[in-house]
Write a protein that holds these residues in place. Structure first.
Motif, PDB file in Angstrom:
ATOM      1  N   VAL A   1     105.119 -33.828   9.901  1.00  0.00           N
ATOM      2  CA  VAL A   1     103.830 -34.510  10.038  1.00  0.00           C
ATOM      3  C   VAL A   1     104.037 -35.953  10.491  1.00  0.00           C
ATOM      4  CG1 VAL A   1     101.775 -35.302   8.819  1.00  0.00           C
ATOM      5  CG2 VAL A   1     102.673 -33.020   8.383  1.00  0.00           C
ATOM      6  N   LEU A   2     105.072 -36.618   9.956  1.00  0.00           N
ATOM      7  CA  LEU A   2     105.344 -37.991  10.394  1.00  0.00           C
ATOM      8  C   LEU A   2     105.694 -38.016  11.884  1.00  0.00           C
ATOM      9  CD1 LEU A   2     107.328 -39.485   7.360  1.00  0.00           C
ATOM     10  CD2 LEU A   2     105.056 -40.145   8.143  1.00  0.00           C
ATOM     11  N   SER A   3     106.452 -37.004  12.314  1.00  0.00           N
ATOM     12  CA  SER A   3     106.777 -36.916  13.742  1.00  0.00           C
ATOM     13  C   SER A   3     105.516 -36.764  14.580  1.00  0.00           C
ATOM     14  CB  SER A   3     107.703 -35.724  13.999  1.00  0.00           C
ATOM     15  OG  SER A   3     108.905 -35.874  13.286  1.00  0.00           O
TER      16      SER A   3
ATOM     17  N   LYS B   1     114.320 -45.866   9.595  1.00  0.00           N
ATOM     18  CA  LYS B   1     113.449 -45.136   8.680  1.00  0.00           C
ATOM     19  C   LYS B   1     112.222 -45.942   8.264  1.00  0.00           C
ATOM     20  CE  LYS B   1     115.175 -44.322   4.507  1.00  0.00           C
ATOM     21  NZ  LYS B   1     116.156 -43.953   3.440  1.00  0.00           N
ATOM     22  N   GLN B   2     112.146 -47.158   8.754  1.00  0.00           N
ATOM     23  CA  GLN B   2     110.984 -47.990   8.483  1.00  0.00           C
ATOM     24  C   GLN B   2     109.782 -47.443   9.247  1.00  0.00           C
ATOM     25  OE1 GLN B   2     111.004 -51.218   6.895  1.00  0.00           O
ATOM     26  NE2 GLN B   2     113.088 -51.997   7.084  1.00  0.00           N
ATOM     27  N   ILE B   3     108.624 -47.528   8.621  1.00  0.00           N
ATOM     28  CA  ILE B   3     107.405 -47.031   9.254  1.00  0.00           C
ATOM     29  C   ILE B   3     106.414 -48.166   9.437  1.00  0.00           C
ATOM     30  CG2 ILE B   3     105.365 -45.582   8.888  1.00  0.00           C
ATOM     31  CD1 ILE B   3     107.216 -43.583   7.491  1.00  0.00           C
ATOM     32  N   LYS B   4     105.799 -48.189  10.603  1.00  0.00           N
ATOM     33  CA  LYS B   4     104.767 -49.185  10.880  1.00  0.00           C
ATOM     34  C   LYS B   4     103.485 -48.442  11.246  1.00  0.00           C
ATOM     35  CE  LYS B   4     103.834 -53.036  14.056  1.00  0.00           C
ATOM     36  NZ  LYS B   4     104.416 -53.848  15.158  1.00  0.00           N
ATOM     37  N   ILE B   5     102.427 -48.804  10.606  1.00  0.00           N
ATOM     38  CA  ILE B   5     101.141 -48.167  10.923  1.00  0.00           C
ATOM     39  C   ILE B   5     100.554 -48.845  12.147  1.00  0.00           C
ATOM     40  CG2 ILE B   5      98.793 -47.744  10.117  1.00  0.00           C
ATOM     41  CD1 ILE B   5      99.827 -47.371   7.354  1.00  0.00           C
ATOM     42  N   GLU B   6     100.276 -48.052  13.163  1.00  0.00           N
ATOM     43  CA  GLU B   6      99.728 -48.603  14.394  1.00  0.00           C
ATOM     44  C   GLU B   6      98.210 -48.521  14.418  1.00  0.00           C
ATOM     45  OE1 GLU B   6     101.345 -50.248  16.585  1.00  0.00           O
ATOM     46  OE2 GLU B   6     103.417 -49.792  16.010  1.00  0.00           O
ATOM     47  N   SER B   7      97.671 -47.535  13.701  1.00  0.00           N
ATOM     48  CA  SER B   7      96.219 -47.384  13.701  1.00  0.00           C
ATOM     49  C   SER B   7      95.727 -46.835  12.367  1.00  0.00           C
ATOM     50  CB  SER B   7      95.795 -46.453  14.839  1.00  0.00           C
ATOM     51  OG  SER B   7      94.446 -46.096  14.690  1.00  0.00           O
ATOM     52  N   ILE B   8      95.315 -47.754  11.509  1.00  0.00           N
ATOM     53  CA  ILE B   8      94.753 -47.326  10.228  1.00  0.00           C
ATOM     54  C   ILE B   8      93.507 -46.489  10.481  1.00  0.00           C
ATOM     55  CG2 ILE B   8      93.540 -48.117   8.161  1.00  0.00           C
ATOM     56  CD1 ILE B   8      95.512 -49.998   7.582  1.00  0.00           C
ATOM     57  N   GLU B   9      92.695 -46.929  11.429  1.00  0.00           N
ATOM     58  CA  GLU B   9      91.469 -46.191  11.740  1.00  0.00           C
ATOM     59  C   GLU B   9      91.775 -44.764  12.165  1.00  0.00           C
ATOM     60  OE1 GLU B   9      88.489 -47.042  10.983  1.00  0.00           O
ATOM     61  OE2 GLU B   9      89.374 -48.857  10.142  1.00  0.00           O
ATOM     62  N   GLY B  10      92.821 -44.637  12.991  1.00  0.00           N
ATOM     63  CA  GLY B  10      93.237 -43.305  13.441  1.00  0.00           C
ATOM     64  C   GLY B  10      93.649 -42.441  12.266  1.00  0.00           C
TER      65      GLY B  10
ATOM     66  N   PRO C   1     107.105 -58.894   7.686  1.00  0.00           N
ATOM     67  CA  PRO C   1     106.680 -59.716   8.837  1.00  0.00           C
ATOM     68  C   PRO C   1     106.552 -58.911  10.130  1.00  0.00           C
ATOM     69  CG  PRO C   1     108.319 -60.894   7.565  1.00  0.00           C
ATOM     70  CD  PRO C   1     108.227 -59.525   6.958  1.00  0.00           C
ATOM     71  N   ASP C   2     107.428 -57.915  10.330  1.00  0.00           N
ATOM     72  CA  ASP C   2     107.366 -57.130  11.565  1.00  0.00           C
ATOM     73  C   ASP C   2     106.316 -56.014  11.500  1.00  0.00           C
ATOM     74  OD1 ASP C   2     108.550 -55.381   9.831  1.00  0.00           O
ATOM     75  OD2 ASP C   2     110.272 -54.909  11.115  1.00  0.00           O
ATOM     76  N   GLY C   3     105.562 -55.955  10.411  1.00  0.00           N
ATOM     77  CA  GLY C   3     104.478 -54.972  10.321  1.00  0.00           C
ATOM     78  C   GLY C   3     104.866 -53.659   9.678  1.00  0.00           C
ATOM     79  N   THR C   4     106.166 -53.462   9.396  1.00  0.00           N
ATOM     80  CA  THR C   4     106.574 -52.221   8.747  1.00  0.00           C
ATOM     81  C   THR C   4     106.213 -52.258   7.260  1.00  0.00           C
ATOM     82  OG1 THR C   4     108.780 -53.134   8.331  1.00  0.00           O
ATOM     83  CG2 THR C   4     108.503 -51.837  10.343  1.00  0.00           C
TER      84      THR C   4
ATOM     85  N   LEU D   1      99.884 -42.955  16.002  1.00  0.00           N
ATOM     86  CA  LEU D   1      99.267 -43.495  14.787  1.00  0.00           C
ATOM     87  C   LEU D   1     100.249 -44.369  14.013  1.00  0.00           C
ATOM     88  CD1 LEU D   1      97.476 -40.213  13.690  1.00  0.00           C
ATOM     89  CD2 LEU D   1      96.422 -42.219  14.748  1.00  0.00           C
ATOM     90  N   ILE D   2     101.529 -44.026  14.117  1.00  0.00           N
ATOM     91  CA  ILE D   2     102.567 -44.840  13.496  1.00  0.00           C
ATOM     92  C   ILE D   2     103.702 -45.021  14.506  1.00  0.00           C
ATOM     93  CG2 ILE D   2     102.060 -43.977  11.169  1.00  0.00           C
ATOM     94  CD1 ILE D   2     104.629 -42.259  11.384  1.00  0.00           C
ATOM     95  N   SER D   3     104.573 -45.989  14.214  1.00  0.00           N
ATOM     96  CA  SER D   3     105.824 -46.094  14.963  1.00  0.00           C
ATOM     97  C   SER D   3     106.928 -46.255  13.937  1.00  0.00           C
ATOM     98  CB  SER D   3     105.776 -47.290  15.916  1.00  0.00           C
ATOM     99  OG  SER D   3     105.583 -48.482  15.182  1.00  0.00           O
ATOM    100  N   THR D   4     108.159 -45.995  14.348  1.00  0.00           N
ATOM    101  CA  THR D   4     109.254 -46.116  13.394  1.00  0.00           C
ATOM    102  C   THR D   4     110.372 -46.976  13.961  1.00  0.00           C
ATOM    103  OG1 THR D   4     110.252 -44.071  14.226  1.00  0.00           O
ATOM    104  CG2 THR D   4     108.818 -43.876  12.313  1.00  0.00           C
ATOM    105  N   ILE D   5     111.000 -47.741  13.063  1.00  0.00           N
ATOM    106  CA  ILE D   5     112.183 -48.518  13.406  1.00  0.00           C
ATOM    107  C   ILE D   5     113.229 -48.067  12.391  1.00  0.00           C
ATOM    108  CG2 ILE D   5     113.134 -50.842  13.708  1.00  0.00           C
ATOM    109  CD1 ILE D   5     110.147 -51.817  13.702  1.00  0.00           C
TER     110      ILE D   5
END
Lengths: 225, 225
Positions: free
Chosen positions: B196-198, B211-220, B169-172, B205-209
């Motif tokens: 690379v994740l950093s 160790k959870q990862i959320k994609i901020e820009s698929i296009e990017g 639900p939170d996008g991660t 392009l991504i954010s983290t909560i």
DNA sequence: GTTTTAATATGATAATTGTCATGTTTTCTT
DNA sequence: AAGAAAACATGACAATTATCATATTAAAAC
């Protein structure tokens, strides 16, 4: 034109599981072709309306990238079928097929094969077995690409080609590949493949006669880390 | 214990092509299991005497090398079958399966499934289609490993996981993987994957909560070259 | 048989990726 | 809650591999 019922080639692939009646039917609608070395049999994106049964010769299945490289994913030799995967998924091809030497193939239209796949469980189980084998080989390649050096991968490719496709009377590999092809199998730059082959030669693991390669020490190649 | 005939999960895999009678028979000999996160379901070299139908959870299929790395070849999620390939080739497993979170699976013994594969052409054709799909994916991975950078491969892995396994639900990403797992999917060192994740995070392009990862820009991520 | 072209070969250098060291944060254990 | 262990993070450096330049050789075309 030869008849499928009598063709010895089918012994080597899943077509052997077809009944005599099915083979007669297929024989009547198949077409034979001679394909010259270097010819592109089908390209990425092409709809393949059947399968090719390779009666003689060898071809590579590869995928081109934007920068001009093409990675070889599999080689298909005498006795094997070509185009099975696309046929079954009912998708356009994801790979390009190119003849590596002069080939002789029979083309069997999709409609005929699909009917047999859906009716003859022995046949479809046989195709399934071939595909399972291909999948295992593909998994192994993935792991090798990730965990082994170019040197190791090239050594293994040489052993694989030696064991799977055999040698000429003089001991050279019977499949004649360019240095670029070796690079595309291993997944490296052509110059890197050439360099490693030169090293192998210096170390006495292989010898060359022109562009022909002869393995001098399989054990030596296996020991490479 | 639940009955296969009524199980919704089978809609998502080839078991849907079995007849009611076949399902009843399988239902009577299947066994249900709860598998804790981190458990090794089977190892490389193990004989797998059946297939697992994944009712819930996710696992990775990987291969260990001598130096301790293990390359992840495929992830199997809820709805899919596990162990099909080994079953069909009648070989010991070439891969290890490890639960990535708590799983619920049904184990169907080999004898039952094989009988159906050899008698029910619709079922075997369906399994064939799944295997053809797996083979295509494997080919694509080989090509990516050869032609793309770690950066590109990791970007594509993130997109793949996002699209295939969905988000919370939170996008991660709903599948929680360690940095080491990401490295093993992409085929690189853990430190490289972390780095690379950093970078992706710095670039927005991504954010983290945690160790959870959320994609901020698929296009990017898609634009990465 | 000579010219042209493509394939092979090798050096120099740059880019990518891996390894080792070390510190920080998170998670697990008791 | 404190300590231990695992996972994450980042810098410094080494190893591997790619790229570019340039010969050399072999094959193809005329």
């Amino acid at each position: 034109m030869g008849k499928c019922e009598q063709c010895i080639i089918k012994q080597f692939n899943s077509l052997k599981s077809l009944t005599k009646d099915e083979l007669v039917r297929i024989s009547n609608c198949k077409t034979s072709h001679i394909i010259k070395k270097g010819t592109v049999i089908f390209e990425e994106g092409d709809a393949i309306n059947g399968v090719y049964c390779v009666k003689d010769g060898i071809c590579k299945l590869s995928k081109l990238s934007e920068n001009g490289k093409d990675q070889i994913v599999k080689m298909v030799v005498k006795g094997q079928l070509l185009g099975q995967r696309s046929l079954i998924s009912d998708e356009n091809s994801n790979l390009q097929a190119t003849a590596l030497n002069d080939m002789e193939v029979c083309f069997i239209p999709k409609s005929e094969i699909i009917a047999d796949l859906q009716k003859n469980p022995k046949f479809s189980f046989d195709v399934l077995k071939e595909m399972a084998h291909d999948l295992k080989e593909a998994d192994d390649i993935i792991v090798n690409m990730a965990q082994k050096s170019v040197r190791q991968r090239l050594a293994e490719a040489l052993i694989y080609i030696h064991n799977s496709f055999g040698v000429n009377p003089d001991g050279t590999l019977s499949v004649l590949l360019s240095r670029e092809d070796f690079a595309n199998i291993v997944g490296t730059a052509t110059e890197s493949a050439i360099r490693v082959l030169s090293q192998f030669k210096k170390e006495g693991l292989i010898s060359t006669i022109g562009k022909q390669i002869k393995i001098e020490s399989i054990e030596g190649l296996k020991r490479i880390e």
